[in-house]
Design an enzyme around this catalytic site. Structure first.
Site, mmCIF file in Angstrom:
data_model
loop_
_atom_site.group_PDB
_atom_site.id
_atom_site.type_symbol
_atom_site.label_atom_id
_atom_site.label_comp_id
_atom_site.label_asym_id
_atom_site.label_seq_id
_atom_site.Cartn_x
_atom_site.Cartn_y
_atom_site.Cartn_z
ATOM 1 N N THR A 16 -23.058 -2.924 26.674
ATOM 2 C CA THR A 16 -21.826 -2.210 26.287
ATOM 3 C C THR A 16 -22.057 -1.417 24.991
ATOM 4 N N TYR A 29 -20.436 -2.759 5.382
ATOM 5 C CA TYR A 29 -19.872 -3.778 4.481
ATOM 6 C C TYR A 29 -20.788 -4.996 4.331
ATOM 7 N N ILE A 53 -17.741 3.691 14.667
ATOM 8 C CA ILE A 53 -18.068 4.446 15.885
ATOM 9 C C ILE A 53 -17.205 3.810 16.970
ATOM 10 N N PHE A 56 -13.877 -10.100 14.498
ATOM 11 C CA PHE A 56 -12.449 -9.777 14.635
ATOM 12 C C PHE A 56 -11.852 -9.764 13.249
ATOM 13 N N ASP A 83 -27.167 -16.242 25.936
ATOM 14 C CA ASP A 83 -26.246 -16.422 24.814
ATOM 15 C C ASP A 83 -27.121 -16.648 23.582
ATOM 16 N N ARG A 133 -24.273 -12.253 27.317
ATOM 17 C CA ARG A 133 -23.693 -13.344 28.096
ATOM 18 C C ARG A 133 -23.259 -12.910 29.493
HETATM 19 C C1 LIG Z 1 -15.316 -0.042 11.349
HETATM 20 C C2 LIG Z 1 -16.615 -0.097 10.619
HETATM 21 C C3 LIG Z 1 -17.245 -1.427 10.495
HETATM 22 C C4 LIG Z 1 -17.304 -2.092 11.799
HETATM 23 C C5 LIG Z 1 -18.057 -3.174 11.996
HETATM 24 C C6 LIG Z 1 -18.122 -3.774 13.285
HETATM 25 C C7 LIG Z 1 -18.752 -4.877 13.459
HETATM 26 C C8 LIG Z 1 -18.797 -5.584 14.746
HETATM 27 O O1 LIG Z 1 -19.444 -6.584 14.811
HETATM 28 S S1 LIG Z 1 -17.964 -4.989 16.107
HETATM 29 C C9 LIG Z 1 -18.480 -6.008 17.469
HETATM 30 C C10 LIG Z 1 -17.297 -6.460 18.161
HETATM 31 N N1 LIG Z 1 -17.668 -7.031 19.443
HETATM 32 C C11 LIG Z 1 -17.438 -8.302 19.753
HETATM 33 O O2 LIG Z 1 -16.893 -9.063 18.976
HETATM 34 C C12 LIG Z 1 -17.880 -8.697 21.114
HETATM 35 C C13 LIG Z 1 -18.028 -10.182 21.304
HETATM 36 N N2 LIG Z 1 -16.840 -10.914 20.895
HETATM 37 C C14 LIG Z 1 -16.344 -12.006 21.551
HETATM 38 O O3 LIG Z 1 -16.867 -12.433 22.558
HETATM 39 C C15 LIG Z 1 -15.135 -12.713 20.976
HETATM 40 O O4 LIG Z 1 -14.331 -11.796 20.307
HETATM 41 C C16 LIG Z 1 -15.568 -13.853 19.992
HETATM 42 C C17 LIG Z 1 -16.375 -13.325 18.809
HETATM 43 C C18 LIG Z 1 -14.292 -14.537 19.486
HETATM 44 C C19 LIG Z 1 -16.443 -14.871 20.684
HETATM 45 O O5 LIG Z 1 -15.887 -15.295 21.907
HETATM 46 P P1 LIG Z 1 -15.956 -16.860 22.369
HETATM 47 O O6 LIG Z 1 -15.363 -16.912 23.730
HETATM 48 O O7 LIG Z 1 -17.302 -17.402 22.181
HETATM 49 O O8 LIG Z 1 -15.071 -17.565 21.286
HETATM 50 P P2 LIG Z 1 -13.583 -18.175 21.374
HETATM 51 O O9 LIG Z 1 -13.703 -19.517 21.966
HETATM 52 O O10 LIG Z 1 -12.641 -17.218 21.968
HETATM 53 O O11 LIG Z 1 -13.251 -18.292 19.815
HETATM 54 C C20 LIG Z 1 -14.052 -19.075 18.943
HETATM 55 C C21 LIG Z 1 -13.190 -19.464 17.750
HETATM 56 O O12 LIG Z 1 -12.748 -18.272 17.087
HETATM 57 C C22 LIG Z 1 -11.301 -18.242 17.055
HETATM 58 N N3 LIG Z 1 -10.832 -16.864 17.204
HETATM 59 C C23 LIG Z 1 -11.090 -16.027 18.219
HETATM 60 N N4 LIG Z 1 -10.461 -14.871 18.025
HETATM 61 C C24 LIG Z 1 -9.771 -14.967 16.872
HETATM 62 C C25 LIG Z 1 -8.899 -14.079 16.144
HETATM 63 N N5 LIG Z 1 -8.656 -12.835 16.576
HETATM 64 N N6 LIG Z 1 -8.369 -14.529 15.000
HETATM 65 C C26 LIG Z 1 -8.620 -15.779 14.523
HETATM 66 N N7 LIG Z 1 -9.458 -16.668 15.179
HETATM 67 C C27 LIG Z 1 -9.994 -16.269 16.325
HETATM 68 C C28 LIG Z 1 -10.878 -19.097 18.235
HETATM 69 O O13 LIG Z 1 -9.556 -19.546 18.089
HETATM 70 C C29 LIG Z 1 -11.926 -20.209 18.181
HETATM 71 O O14 LIG Z 1 -11.661 -21.121 17.147
HETATM 72 P P3 LIG Z 1 -10.906 -22.545 17.482
HETATM 73 O O15 LIG Z 1 -9.576 -22.185 18.031
HETATM 74 O O16 LIG Z 1 -10.833 -23.219 16.161
HETATM 75 O O17 LIG Z 1 -11.776 -23.241 18.468
HETATM 76 N N1 LIG Z 2 -18.681 0.196 16.677
HETATM 77 C C1 LIG Z 2 -18.673 0.204 15.357
HETATM 78 O O1 LIG Z 2 -17.870 0.894 14.705
HETATM 79 C C2 LIG Z 2 -19.659 -0.612 14.604
HETATM 80 C C3 LIG Z 2 -20.501 -1.508 15.208
HETATM 81 N N2 LIG Z 2 -21.405 -2.201 14.460
HETATM 82 C C4 LIG Z 2 -22.370 -3.086 15.092
HETATM 83 O O2 LIG Z 2 -22.907 -2.443 16.225
HETATM 84 C C5 LIG Z 2 -23.297 -3.421 17.183
HETATM 85 C C6 LIG Z 2 -22.689 -3.093 18.521
HETATM 86 O O3 LIG Z 2 -21.283 -3.164 18.449
HETATM 87 P P1 LIG Z 2 -20.343 -2.395 19.497
HETATM 88 O O4 LIG Z 2 -21.189 -1.732 20.503
HETATM 89 O O5 LIG Z 2 -19.398 -1.606 18.730
HETATM 90 O O6 LIG Z 2 -19.540 -3.606 20.145
HETATM 91 P P2 LIG Z 2 -19.666 -4.346 21.552
HETATM 92 O O7 LIG Z 2 -18.644 -5.411 21.552
HETATM 93 O O8 LIG Z 2 -19.659 -3.355 22.661
HETATM 94 O O9 LIG Z 2 -21.111 -4.980 21.500
HETATM 95 C C7 LIG Z 2 -21.396 -6.315 21.179
HETATM 96 C C8 LIG Z 2 -22.359 -6.861 22.213
HETATM 97 O O10 LIG Z 2 -22.778 -8.153 21.806
HETATM 98 C C9 LIG Z 2 -22.880 -8.965 22.949
HETATM 99 N N3 LIG Z 2 -22.698 -10.363 22.556
HETATM 100 C C10 LIG Z 2 -21.626 -10.919 21.933
HETATM 101 N N4 LIG Z 2 -21.794 -12.224 21.783
HETATM 102 C C11 LIG Z 2 -23.018 -12.520 22.296
HETATM 103 C C12 LIG Z 2 -23.767 -13.712 22.449
HETATM 104 N N5 LIG Z 2 -23.288 -14.885 22.020
HETATM 105 N N6 LIG Z 2 -24.979 -13.641 23.035
HETATM 106 C C13 LIG Z 2 -25.472 -12.458 23.463
HETATM 107 N N7 LIG Z 2 -24.819 -11.296 23.358
HETATM 108 C C14 LIG Z 2 -23.599 -11.326 22.786
HETATM 109 C C15 LIG Z 2 -21.752 -8.506 23.872
HETATM 110 O O11 LIG Z 2 -22.081 -8.749 25.242
HETATM 111 P P3 LIG Z 2 -21.508 -10.018 26.059
HETATM 112 O O12 LIG Z 2 -20.026 -10.053 25.862
HETATM 113 O O13 LIG Z 2 -21.969 -9.750 27.465
HETATM 114 O O14 LIG Z 2 -22.195 -11.218 25.496
HETATM 115 C C16 LIG Z 2 -21.732 -7.001 23.583
HETATM 116 O O15 LIG Z 2 -22.506 -6.308 24.521
HETATM 117 C C17 LIG Z 2 -22.876 -4.765 16.613
HETATM 118 O O16 LIG Z 2 -23.963 -5.354 15.930
HETATM 119 C C18 LIG Z 2 -21.811 -4.390 15.608
HETATM 120 O O17 LIG Z 2 -21.700 -5.347 14.588
HETATM 121 C C19 LIG Z 2 -21.491 -2.053 13.119
HETATM 122 C C20 LIG Z 2 -20.658 -1.194 12.473
HETATM 123 C C21 LIG Z 2 -19.700 -0.394 13.166
#
Ligand SMILES: CCC/C=C/C=C/C(=O)SCCNC(=O)CCNC(=O)[C@H](O)C(C)(C)COP(=O)(O)OP(=O)(O)OC[C@H]1O[C@@H](n2cnc3c(N)ncnc32)[C@H](O)[C@@H]1OP(=O)(O)O
Ligand SMILES: NC(=O)C1=CN([C@@H]2O[C@H](COP(=O)(O)OP(=O)(O)OC[C@H]3O[C@@H](n4cnc5c(N)ncnc54)[C@H](OP(=O)(O)O)[C@@H]3O)[C@@H](O)[C@H]2O)C=CC1
Length: 333
Positions: A67, A197, A241, A147, A115, A89
């Site tokens: 993604t 950040y 982005i 998040f 994972d 995953r």
């Molecule tokens: C803009 C410029 C800078 C940008 C930077 C960007 C950086 C990035 O990293 S963007 C990437 C974003 N992509 C993703 O996050 C994709 C993957 N994410 C996920 O799969 C889920 O969001 C998660 C990270 C929560 C993981 O999912 P998983 O199913 O493994 O976990 P959960 O069982 O759902 O949650 C685990 C515990 O976290 C608590 N939780 C979940 N969401 C929230 C929330 N929004 N607020 C507060 N807490 C949250 C959840 O309740 C679980 O805790 P507990 O209840 O104590 O068991």
């Molecule tokens: N978009 C933006 O503005 C910015 C993004 N970034 C960074 O860029 C990267 C990509 O983000 P972006 O494309 O925006 O977001 P996405 O959510 O699309 O990408 C995150 C990817 O991580 C994978 N992932 C999450 N948890 C796991 C896990 N436990 N094991 C293996 N894979 C996992 C997800 O796949 P799956 O759910 O299948 O596991 C997903 O493909 C990240 O490192 C993010 O921190 C940084 C700054 C800004």
């Protein structure tokens, strides 16, 4: 005299404020534009930058490659000749992406479920990769979780979940592959995707900020330690982005996007294709002397947020005349 200056300063401040508001609404508000007018100076180029074939006979692993940005990086590397492996995953998402990209580029993209939080799963994933393609030449640690959440609302498991994906996941993938590459006397390029950040820290994304800072320390440390084994380690810090994964968790209502764009000097968000070109360059042999580098890729957002007086961008030339006259009139301290 003091009252006159205060009165004048107050009027000036009001004028500055109202012209800034007019400017904002001309740029974004009423027109619904999502970019500043200066964005016209900085059009994003979407095509692959490196010569075709730059990654022929090379294997690339991209975590989170199904993604968003990881998908874009996979598409670019595949277009440039790499055989790619994408791992995360959700196998169905990976398989769909793999099929779409390889049908466009003609180069094989493999989908491997993993994972990254689980070191055993990572080890099995690397076994699978070795069987499919051999050890990779390019490793992009892009998978992440995040998040926005006030820190006082975070549960221990919320903290653990983000730091496990981002810091431990990157470490497990990097160490597992690093050890096997060293054993096989094979060099590789490692790239980690962090964020701006990671350097400054940021409220409301504290687990992510802490974990990304850890990833940067890991990569800078290994750049120093493992160069002798033929490994390079670099970091890209993207600014915003738009991807579904990031924006649905960081700006779920869309209310902050305009503010983000307003503080980016180039007047727009980045695009996945732009970061994919940068990642391809850093991972390519054109960058074989680059190691330990931290590349900020954010349209100028970081410096724009940091500079104390950057808000003065909204002062007009007429207002500057007035300000300058006031400053010049001041004698002594
Ligand atoms: C803009 C410029 C800078 C940008 C930077 C960007 C950086 C990035 O990293 S963007 C990437 C974003 N992509 C993703 O996050 C994709 C993957 N994410 C996920 O799969 C889920 O969001 C998660 C990270 C929560 C993981 O999912 P998983 O199913 O493994 O976990 P959960 O069982 O759902 O949650 C685990 C515990 O976290 C608590 N939780 C979940 N969401 C929230 C929330 N929004 N607020 C507060 N807490 C949250 C959840 O309740 C679980 O805790 P507990 O209840 O104590 O068991
Ligand atoms: N978009 C933006 O503005 C910015 C993004 N970034 C960074 O860029 C990267 C990509 O983000 P972006 O494309 O925006 O977001 P996405 O959510 O699309 O990408 C995150 C990817 O991580 C994978 N992932 C999450 N948890 C796991 C896990 N436990 N094991 C293996 N894979 C996992 C997800 O796949 P799956 O759910 O299948 O596991 C997903 O493909 C990240 O490192 C993010 O921190 C940084 C700054 C800004």
């Amino acid at each position: 005299m003091a009252a006159r200056v205060v009165g004048r300063t107050g009027r000036l401040a009001a004028v500055v404020r109202s012209s800034a508001v007019r400017l904002q609404s001309r740029l974004h508000g009423s027109t619904g534009l999502r970019s500043g007018s200066q964005a016209n100076f900085f059009p994003p180029l979407e095509d692959a930058m490196l010569p075709s074939g730059s990654f022929n006979n090379r294997m690339a692993l991209i975590t989170g490659g199904g993604t968003g940005l990881g998908r874009a990086m996979t598409a670019t590397l595949s277009q440039l000749g790499a055989q790619c492996i994408i791992a995360s995953r959700k196998l169905d998402v990976l398989q769909r992406t793999a099929e779409e990209i390889s049908s466009q580029t003609g180069n094989k993209v493999h989908a491997v479920q993993c994972d990254v939080r689980d070191p055993q799963a990572v080890s099995q994933c690397v076994d699978q990769i070795e069987a499919l393609t051999g050890l990779p030449d390019v490793i992009i640690n892009n998978a992440a979780g995040n998040f926005v959440c006030p820190s006082e609302r975070l549960s221990p498991n919320a903290w653990k979940t983000i730091t496990d994906i981002v810091l431990n996941g990157t470490a497990f993938v990097t160490l597992e592959l690093g050890k096997r590459l060293i054993q096989n006397q094979k060099g590789a390029s490692f790239l980690a995707i962090t964020t701006i950040y990671a350097e400054s820290g940021s409220g409301f994304v504290v687990p992510s900020a802490s974990a990304k800072a850890g990833v940067e320390a890991l990569y800078k440390s290994l750049a120093a330690e493992w160069g002798r084994y033929g490994h390079r380690f670099n970091i890209i810090q993207p600014g915003p982005i738009r991807t579904k994964g990031a924006f649905s968790r960081l700006d779920p209502t869309g209310a902050f996007e305009k503010a983000m764009i307003d503080r980016i000097p180039t007047g727009r968000l980045g695009t996945p294709a732009e970061i994919a070109n940068l990642a391809a360059y850093v991972s390519s042999n054109y960058a074989s002397w680059m190691s330990g580098a931290v590349i900020r890729f954010d349209g100028g957002e970081y410096v724009s947020l940091a500079g104390e007086f950057n808000e003065l961008r909204s002062v007009t030339p007429d207002q500057w005349k007035l300000l300058e006259a006031m400053i010049r009139k001041t004698k002594g301290s």
